[in-house]
Structure formats: C-alpha cells, structure tokens
Design an enzyme around this catalytic site. Structure first.
Site, mmCIF file in Angstrom:
data_model
loop_
_atom_site.group_PDB
_atom_site.id
_atom_site.type_symbol
_atom_site.label_atom_id
_atom_site.label_comp_id
_atom_site.label_asym_id
_atom_site.label_seq_id
_atom_site.Cartn_x
_atom_site.Cartn_y
_atom_site.Cartn_z
ATOM 1 N N GLU A 49 0.807 -1.218 0.000
ATOM 2 C CA GLU A 49 0.000 0.000 0.000
ATOM 3 C C GLU A 49 0.835 1.260 0.000
ATOM 4 O O GLU A 49 1.928 1.282 0.545
ATOM 5 C CB GLU A 49 -0.820 0.060 1.293
ATOM 6 C CG GLU A 49 -1.846 -0.992 1.382
ATOM 7 C CD GLU A 49 -2.530 -0.931 2.723
ATOM 8 O OE1 GLU A 49 -2.908 -2.001 3.213
ATOM 9 O OE2 GLU A 49 -2.657 0.168 3.273
ATOM 10 N N CYS A 69 3.002 8.302 1.548
ATOM 11 C CA CYS A 69 3.456 7.352 2.564
ATOM 12 C C CYS A 69 3.635 6.007 1.856
ATOM 13 O O CYS A 69 2.701 5.505 1.225
ATOM 14 C CB CYS A 69 2.361 7.283 3.632
ATOM 15 S SG CYS A 69 2.549 5.951 4.789
ATOM 16 N N CYS A 72 5.064 -7.480 7.508
ATOM 17 C CA CYS A 72 6.066 -7.038 8.486
ATOM 18 C C CYS A 72 6.247 -8.122 9.536
ATOM 19 O O CYS A 72 5.280 -8.730 9.980
ATOM 20 C CB CYS A 72 5.608 -5.742 9.150
ATOM 21 S SG CYS A 72 6.812 -5.100 10.336
ATOM 22 N N CYS A 126 3.424 -5.845 15.686
ATOM 23 C CA CYS A 126 2.779 -5.023 16.720
ATOM 24 C C CYS A 126 1.284 -5.363 16.723
ATOM 25 O O CYS A 126 0.652 -5.360 15.662
ATOM 26 C CB CYS A 126 2.980 -3.539 16.417
ATOM 27 S SG CYS A 126 4.709 -3.106 16.188
ATOM 28 N N CYS A 184 -1.492 -3.304 14.862
ATOM 29 C CA CYS A 184 -1.209 -2.928 13.470
ATOM 30 C C CYS A 184 -1.703 -4.005 12.513
ATOM 31 O O CYS A 184 -1.415 -5.188 12.688
ATOM 32 C CB CYS A 184 0.298 -2.722 13.307
ATOM 33 S SG CYS A 184 0.814 -2.536 11.592
ATOM 34 N N CYS A 210 -1.978 1.758 8.569
ATOM 35 C CA CYS A 210 -1.037 1.071 7.703
ATOM 36 C C CYS A 210 -1.381 -0.405 7.531
ATOM 37 O O CYS A 210 -1.671 -1.101 8.476
ATOM 38 C CB CYS A 210 0.382 1.272 8.231
ATOM 39 S SG CYS A 210 1.118 0.035 9.244
HETATM 40 N N1 SAH Z 1 7.282 -0.278 10.758
HETATM 41 C C1 SAH Z 1 7.561 1.104 10.907
HETATM 42 C C2 SAH Z 1 6.938 1.962 9.823
HETATM 43 C C3 SAH Z 1 5.571 1.586 9.346
HETATM 44 S S1 SAH Z 1 4.282 1.678 10.560
HETATM 45 C C4 SAH Z 1 7.145 1.592 12.269
HETATM 46 O O1 SAH Z 1 6.452 0.887 12.981
HETATM 47 O O2 SAH Z 1 7.551 2.700 12.598
HETATM 48 C C5 SAH Z 1 3.929 3.417 10.501
HETATM 49 C C6 SAH Z 1 3.175 3.955 11.709
HETATM 50 O O3 SAH Z 1 1.802 3.517 11.702
HETATM 51 C C7 SAH Z 1 3.789 3.493 13.022
HETATM 52 O O4 SAH Z 1 4.065 4.561 13.890
HETATM 53 C C8 SAH Z 1 2.701 2.600 13.539
HETATM 54 O O5 SAH Z 1 2.774 2.494 14.890
HETATM 55 C C9 SAH Z 1 1.428 3.250 13.021
HETATM 56 N N2 SAH Z 1 0.249 2.382 13.133
HETATM 57 C C10 SAH Z 1 0.168 1.062 12.919
HETATM 58 N N3 SAH Z 1 -1.069 0.588 13.210
HETATM 59 C C11 SAH Z 1 -1.781 1.638 13.639
HETATM 60 C C12 SAH Z 1 -3.133 1.782 14.110
HETATM 61 N N4 SAH Z 1 -3.963 0.740 14.208
HETATM 62 N N5 SAH Z 1 -3.543 3.017 14.471
HETATM 63 C C13 SAH Z 1 -2.698 4.093 14.377
HETATM 64 N N6 SAH Z 1 -1.420 4.007 13.936
HETATM 65 C C14 SAH Z 1 -0.962 2.795 13.580
HETATM 66 FE FE1 SF4 Z 2 5.531 -3.567 11.500
HETATM 67 FE FE2 SF4 Z 2 3.153 -2.420 11.850
HETATM 68 FE FE3 SF4 Z 2 4.811 -2.695 13.929
HETATM 69 FE FE4 SF4 Z 2 5.389 -0.917 11.958
HETATM 70 S S1 SF4 Z 2 3.651 -0.830 13.378
HETATM 71 S S2 SF4 Z 2 6.798 -2.393 12.949
HETATM 72 S S3 SF4 Z 2 4.548 -2.035 10.174
HETATM 73 S S4 SF4 Z 2 3.884 -4.382 12.759
#
Ligand code: SAH
Ligand code: SF4
Length: 420
Positions: free
Chosen positions: A109, A134, A141, A145, A148, A367
């Site tokens: 994406e 973005c 990934c 997390c 996410c 994301c």
């Molecule tokens: N993996 C890297 C970059 C991609 S994620 C990282 O984690 O920094 C980009 C951002 O989207 C991160 O700060 C992540 O915490 C946020 N993100 C992921 N899932 C989310 C959600 N459900 N609500 C809000 N932000 C989210």
């Molecule tokens: Fe990976 Fe999503 Fe965590 Fe970023 S926020 S490190 S994309 S699992």
C-alpha cells in the site's frame, strides 16, 4: 541478450519476472546497457527524464526513444514494477489510498495525502500546501505489533528498490495529472514494513529520490519511521543523510513496550532512545516519536510521566496518534479528552507533543489495513484467540511484568543477525 545487472541481488527479485526494475538500477547500469546496444550516451538522460519527469509506466510512453530501442528496453527491464493499482478516496479527496499488486501477486500500500496551505499569524507560522506520499518498504512485516494490521499479516518479503520507488512514481503521476503538474513535497516510509530491516534497498531508494537527476527531493523531506532497530538507527547516523528519523515508541516502559512492539524484547526502550539521541546529536535533526494512543493501555498519567523521564532534554518531539480500530484487537482509541490531557502533561513535563489525526480512516484506516482487508477476515475463533492472547499479555504488562515470551518467529533471525 544478457540479463542486465540490477542494484539488488537476483535472489531478492520476484521469480515470476526476472527483469530488473528500471527505476532502481544502480548508477552506470543503464549507461552500460545502452552502450552495449550501440546507443549514444544521451539516451540514458532521455530514459531518466521519461521515468522521473513524466513518470512513464511503459517503454511505449518514452516517445523520445527510437522505436526499436523501446522494444529492447522493455524486454530487458520492467519500466514499472507495479502491475495494478486500486485507488480509494477518503477525507473528501484529501487522502488517496492505493493498493498495489506486484508481479508475484504481493499486495502493498501507499497513501497520498494532500494538505492545503494554511495561513499563520506570525511570519513562518503558516504552512505551504503539501503533498505527502506514505510508502511501503516490505510486503507485510515481521515485527508484529498487535495494534497494526500489517503486523497481523506477517512478513512476506522485502521490496526491491524499484518497487519502493515505483510507489512514489505512481503517486507523483496521479498528483501531476489531478493538479495540473503539482509535485510531491514529502515522502514518508510509514506504510507496510519495517524500513530498517530492508535498509540497503531503502537507502538506494532515498538516494534516487534525492538525486537532482532523478526525483530531486531534498533528503530532509524524507521521513524513515522505525519500530526501534537499533543497529539500523546507528547506521543511519553514521551515514549522515539529512533524513528525518521517526521512532514508533508507543510505550516508555519496557513491560508494556514488549507487548506493543515485540522488537522491544531485543532492543529495549533505553537503547532505542539512546540510539535516537545519538542520531539527533550527530545529524542536528530533531527525532519524531510516534505514540499510538490506546485507551486504558498506554494513555495513563504514569505513561506520560515515564515518557517525560525518557525524553526530557532530548532534541525530540512526540506525535500522539489515536489508534485506528483493527479487527483482531480488543482495544479502542483513547478518547479525545484523554489524548489532550496526555499531550498537556508531556508539554508541562518539558517534552513537545502534537496530537495527530490519522488520515484515511474511511478508506481502510491505518497502515496495512487495505491489504489485510483483501486477505479476508480471519475466522472468528482465530480472532477470539488472538484477542485473548493480547489481553493476557497486556494485563501482565500493565502489572509491570516483563514478557518472558520468546520473540515472534519472524524476529528470531533478525535479532540473531542484529538487524541488517
Ligand atoms: N514499521 C515502521 C513503519 C511503518 S508503521 C514503524 O512501525 O515505525 C507506521 C506507523 O503507523 C507506526 O508509527 C505505527 O505504529 C502506526 N500504526 C500502525 N497501526 C496503527 C493503528 N492501528 N492506528 C494508528 N497508527 C498505527
Ligand atoms: Fe511492523 Fe506495523 Fe509494527 Fe510498523 S507498526 S513495525 S509495520 S507491525
């Protein structure tokens, strides 16, 4: 015809289409190939102008090239590594979410966000119009997390340099067509994937973006966001690119961060903050910390105080982002009032903070969510099990117990290799 050398090793290229992506070629490769074809050296500039000035997606669009060369070019390289796009609009057209299909079927994406100009009372207080894309650095990934959508998909593969760059070219092409030639002003690595776990390809992409002969965007307009890959942050600092570093913190206390960002079990909060501090010291660039606010999980006064203790005195700024709902978690976004109180407590504690709105909520939210939606809703028992596990882990974390769970499968090799 020999297959030309690309920047990336052949093993990382998609088996279904071995032709290297044109936009990601290392310096000199195109020139050497054109010379082999008996072409004059100015052809390289014509190809580059078509790629980066008109965002060409096929050799047929490269009208300045003689027709036979267009054919051989297309046979040797992929002019566009993105096979198909599906674009969804949100926020009344201010957000455009694109789901891209790659040659091997992988879905990634990118999101194009338009920020209209805003006036300010004081000189420099306003904002010029901005157009930010973005982009993704990996398909899926490995960090996992739990809040996410990408993390839930798991890891598929690293993207090639050209696959990273072609997301930018697609967004730039759409923007130019929609707006009578406007240009992108910012590129942020905040889509799918952990950029510092695909750092070589990401750095090649940044080099192409900041090259005046290619995209010509100043490196300071590029943001790399990481979940805390300490060796990668150190490497970035050593290379001294004028990038903006964003660190996804989400918790300042190890027990909670072990759950929210599983990579914390390898590189804990203090190490991540120390590496980011060093980055700010050697580059002179302020580090952004991202903090997704989850109701009752990481939004208490104690969390704000821990964050102040961690970052006070640093060249740093915290962005508070209310969590976007995702199917597999039991959590909710912190209420707006709580987010405002948290921000005020940080500011009073000496740490600059801004509340951010997560763009594109009505177009598949945060994301990785479009691709996750496409992967289909997991069966209800699986969602239920996942929610129970997340609740169990976060309850222990909120009591202050550090996680004794092993790193997720996908991260074991990462930790063993100390990042790449
Ligand atoms: N993996 C890297 C970059 C991609 S994620 C990282 O984690 O920094 C980009 C951002 O989207 C991160 O700060 C992540 O915490 C946020 N993100 C992921 N899932 C989310 C959600 N459900 N609500 C809000 N932000 C989210
Ligand atoms: Fe990976 Fe999503 Fe965590 Fe970023 S926020 S490190 S994309 S699992």
């Amino acid at each position: 015809m020999p297959v030309p050398a690309a920047t990336e090793p052949a093993s990382s290229r998609t088996a279904v289409d071995p032709r290297p992506g044109l936009s990601g070629l290392a310096d000199g490769v195109l020139e050497a190939w054109l010379a082999d074809q008996g072409q004059p050296s100015y052809r390289a500039r014509q190809v580059r102008d078509a790629l980066w000035g008109r965002y060409a997606s096929s050799a047929a669009e490269m009208q300045t090239l003689p027709s036979p060369i267009r054919g051989t070019l297309e046979a040797a390289f992929r002019v566009d590594t993105i096979v198909a796009d599906e674009v969804t609009l949100a926020d009344g057209g201010l957000t455009e979410k694109a789901l891209h299909r790659l040659a091997d079927g992988a879905l990634i994406e990118s999101v194009l966000m338009h920020y209209p100009a805003r006036g300010g009372r004081t000189p420099g207080g306003g904002h010029r119009e901005r157009h930010t894309v973005c982009i993704s650095s990996q398909a899926g990934c490995a960090v996992g997390c739990p809040f996410c959508a990408t993390g839930e998909l798991g890891f598929s593969r690293d993207l090639e340099t050209s696959e990273i760059l072609d997301q930018v070219r697609h967004a730039a092409r759409r923007l130019a067509a929609e707006s009578g030639g406007r240009r992108l002003t910012n590129v942020v690595f905040m889509g799918m994937g952990e950029p510092l776990l695909n750092l070589d390809r990401v750095l090649e992409a940044v080099a192409a973006l900041s090259d005046p002969d290619r995209f010509g965007l100043g490196a300071r307009h590029v943001v790399i966001s990481t979940s805390g890959v300490v060796p990668g942050i150190r490497r970035l600092a050593a290379l001294l690119p004028q990038l903006t570093l964003a660190v996804s913190l989400h918790a300042a206390r190890d027990p909670l961060r072990d759950v929210l960002v599983p990579l914390n079990r390898r590189w804990p909060v203090a190490e991540v903050a120390a590496a980011a501090r060093e980055y700010a010291r050697v580059t002179g660039r302020r580090v952004s910390y991202e903090y997704v606010m989850i109701s009752g999980v990481n939004d208490t006064e104690a969390d704000a105080d821990a964050l102040c203790r961690l970052l006070r005195g640093d060249l740093a700024h915290v962005n508070l982002i209310p969590m976007n709902a995702v199917a597999h978690t039991p959590w909710q976004a912190s209420p707006p009032e709580r987010v405002r109180e948290f921000a005020a407590r940080l500011t009073a504690g000496g740490v600059g903070a801004t509340v951010r709105r997560n763009r594109g909520q009505d177009a598949g939210a945060a994301c990785g969510q479009l691709a996750a939606d496409r992967a289909g809703e997991p069966p209800p028992p699986a969602v239920e099990r996942r929610r129970e596990l997340i609740l169990r882990q976060s309850e222990a974390a909120l009591r202050g117990d550090r996680s004794h769970e092993a790193l997720p499968d996908g991260l074991v090799s990462v930790a063993a290799g100390e990042g790449r």
